[in-house]
Design an enzyme around this catalytic site. Structure first.
Site, PDB file in Angstrom:
ATOM      1  NE  ARG A  58      -8.730   7.362   3.915  1.00  0.00           N
ATOM      2  CZ  ARG A  58      -9.590   6.958   4.833  1.00  0.00           C
ATOM      3  NH1 ARG A  58     -10.787   7.500   4.924  1.00  0.00           N
ATOM      4  NH2 ARG A  58      -9.236   6.024   5.691  1.00  0.00           N
ATOM      5  CG  HIS A 104      -8.320   3.874   1.022  1.00  0.00           C
ATOM      6  ND1 HIS A 104      -8.531   3.681   2.360  1.00  0.00           N
ATOM      7  CD2 HIS A 104      -9.539   4.188   0.492  1.00  0.00           C
ATOM      8  CE1 HIS A 104      -9.813   3.865   2.636  1.00  0.00           C
ATOM      9  NE2 HIS A 104     -10.438   4.188   1.519  1.00  0.00           N
ATOM     10  NE  ARG A 160      -8.287  11.431   4.748  1.00  0.00           N
ATOM     11  CZ  ARG A 160      -8.649  10.741   5.843  1.00  0.00           C
ATOM     12  NH1 ARG A 160      -7.745  10.040   6.507  1.00  0.00           N
ATOM     13  NH2 ARG A 160      -9.868  10.759   6.286  1.00  0.00           N
ATOM     14  CD  GLU A 215      -7.054  -6.261   3.356  1.00  0.00           C
ATOM     15  OE1 GLU A 215      -7.260  -5.938   2.170  1.00  0.00           O
ATOM     16  OE2 GLU A 215      -6.432  -5.542   4.169  1.00  0.00           O
ATOM     17  CD  GLU A 234      -6.816  -0.616   1.063  1.00  0.00           C
ATOM     18  OE1 GLU A 234      -6.910   0.499   1.637  1.00  0.00           O
ATOM     19  OE2 GLU A 234      -5.986  -1.462   1.379  1.00  0.00           O
ATOM     20  CB  THR A 255      -9.485   1.393   7.048  1.00  0.00           C
ATOM     21  OG1 THR A 255      -9.258   2.064   5.819  1.00  0.00           O
ATOM     22  CG2 THR A 255     -10.797   0.651   7.008  1.00  0.00           C
ATOM     23  CG  HIS A 307       1.516   5.532   4.406  1.00  0.00           C
ATOM     24  ND1 HIS A 307       0.633   6.146   5.274  1.00  0.00           N
ATOM     25  CD2 HIS A 307       1.238   4.217   4.449  1.00  0.00           C
ATOM     26  CE1 HIS A 307      -0.121   5.214   5.836  1.00  0.00           C
ATOM     27  NE2 HIS A 307       0.223   4.044   5.355  1.00  0.00           N
ATOM     28  CG  HIS A 325      -5.366  -1.800   9.223  1.00  0.00           C
ATOM     29  ND1 HIS A 325      -4.791  -1.117  10.264  1.00  0.00           N
ATOM     30  CD2 HIS A 325      -6.004  -0.884   8.473  1.00  0.00           C
ATOM     31  CE1 HIS A 325      -5.100   0.161  10.162  1.00  0.00           C
ATOM     32  NE2 HIS A 325      -5.826   0.336   9.070  1.00  0.00           N
ATOM     33  CG  ASN A 328      -1.848   1.131   1.276  1.00  0.00           C
ATOM     34  OD1 ASN A 328      -1.439   2.270   1.088  1.00  0.00           O
ATOM     35  ND2 ASN A 328      -3.105   0.852   1.506  1.00  0.00           N
TER      36      ASN A 328
END
Ligand code: PXP
Length: 263
Positions: free
Chosen positions: A70, A68, A74, A176, A95, A126, A35, A214, A32
């Site tokens: 969103r 992800h 963001r 998941e 995601e 999340t 970041h 996660h 992922n």
């Protein structure tokens, strides 16, 4: 090798070939890279570019890249998703919340996998899985539309057999299992690993493949690998945090090495 071809070839006549682990399962890692986009957005700059990060992640040996998207955009934005779709050599997972806008966008862009997650505007990340037992039916139409577009559908759920069974009933391809609680408490509470194991055991009868994600890092991932709970691993923060010191490709390669050794 496709990340969905988990079995090692049996023909390699090497030291590995005569070991009892010859047919061990190879687990796939999707990294992922939200970041990286968070860092870019901190200065409203055009860099660091998640598209460049994805190339480094692939060089490190990842089987896929996850972002992800969103609703408030963001970190990852539409341009990132479209460019990643065009440039990735491995699998793209997006995601997202099951909103009409998102589903429409994905049926156009066609990532390899969509993972449906609950989205709360005020959350930093999340936190919990979708409660399919209570509210699963509301996802049926989105799941059908995504699958009709040829997209594999994964549902991010808390690790209970009831949630796994509900995912199977909804026609999901993958669950998941949310490892947030496990990742926080694993060192003190062995029951958290048992909870993941029990949920994973329900996947066979539910007809879904198990992924986990996660909060997983270079240490807490080991018991999950050794228990053979999941085929797919979605890991972001720990890898990007290590990359600050080691570089992204080596940080991914180290996670892949751990996955190889403990599979
Ligand atoms: N899986 C899901 C559904 C997530 O929302 C996240 C965080 O974006 C991850 C996996 C990766 O978690 P982490 O960044 O803690 O490794």
């Amino acid at each position: 090798m496709s990340p969905y071809a988990y079995e090692r070839p049996a023909f390699a006549l090497t030291i590995v070939a005569i070991s009892p682990r010859i047919r061990r399962t190879v687990r796939s890692l999707s990294v992922n890279i939200d970041h990286i986009a968070t860092l870019r957005q901190a200065r409203r700059e055009s860099f660091p570019d998640p598209v460049h990060a994805a190339a480094a992640v692939e060089l490190g040996g990842a089987d896929g890249v996850t972002v992800h998207l969103r609703q408030d955009r963001r970190h990852i934005n539409d341009r990132d998703v479209e460019l990643l779709r065009q440039t990735l050599k491995t699998e793209l997972t997006v995601e997202m919340a099951a909103s009409d806008e998102m589903v429409r966008f994905m049926t156009r862009v066609r990532p390899d996998q969509v993972t449906l997650v609950p989205e709360v505007k005020t959350e930093v990340t999340t936190t919990s899985g979708i409660d399919l037992v209570k509210g699963g039916r509301a996802l049926s139409a989105s799941i059908r539309r995504l699958k009709r577009a040829g997209i594999r559908v994964s549902l991010f759920i808390d690790p209970t057999p009831a949630q796994v069974e509900a995912a199977g009933d909804l026609g999901a391809d993958v669950v998941e299992l949310n490892t947030d609680r496990y990742s926080r408490g694993w060192a003190k509470d062995a029951a958290l690993l048992d909870e993941l194991t029990r949920a994973a055991e329900a996947a066979g009868t539910a007809g879904v493949l198990v992924h986990v994600g996660h909060g997983l890092d270079y240490r807490n991932v080991v018991p999950v690998l050794e228990k053979k709970i999941a085929a797919g691993y979605s890991i972001g923060f720990a890898i990007v945090a290590r990359a600050v010191f080691s570089g992204l490709a080596p940080a991914v390669a180290e996670m892949k090495r751990i996955m190889e050794v403990h599979s």
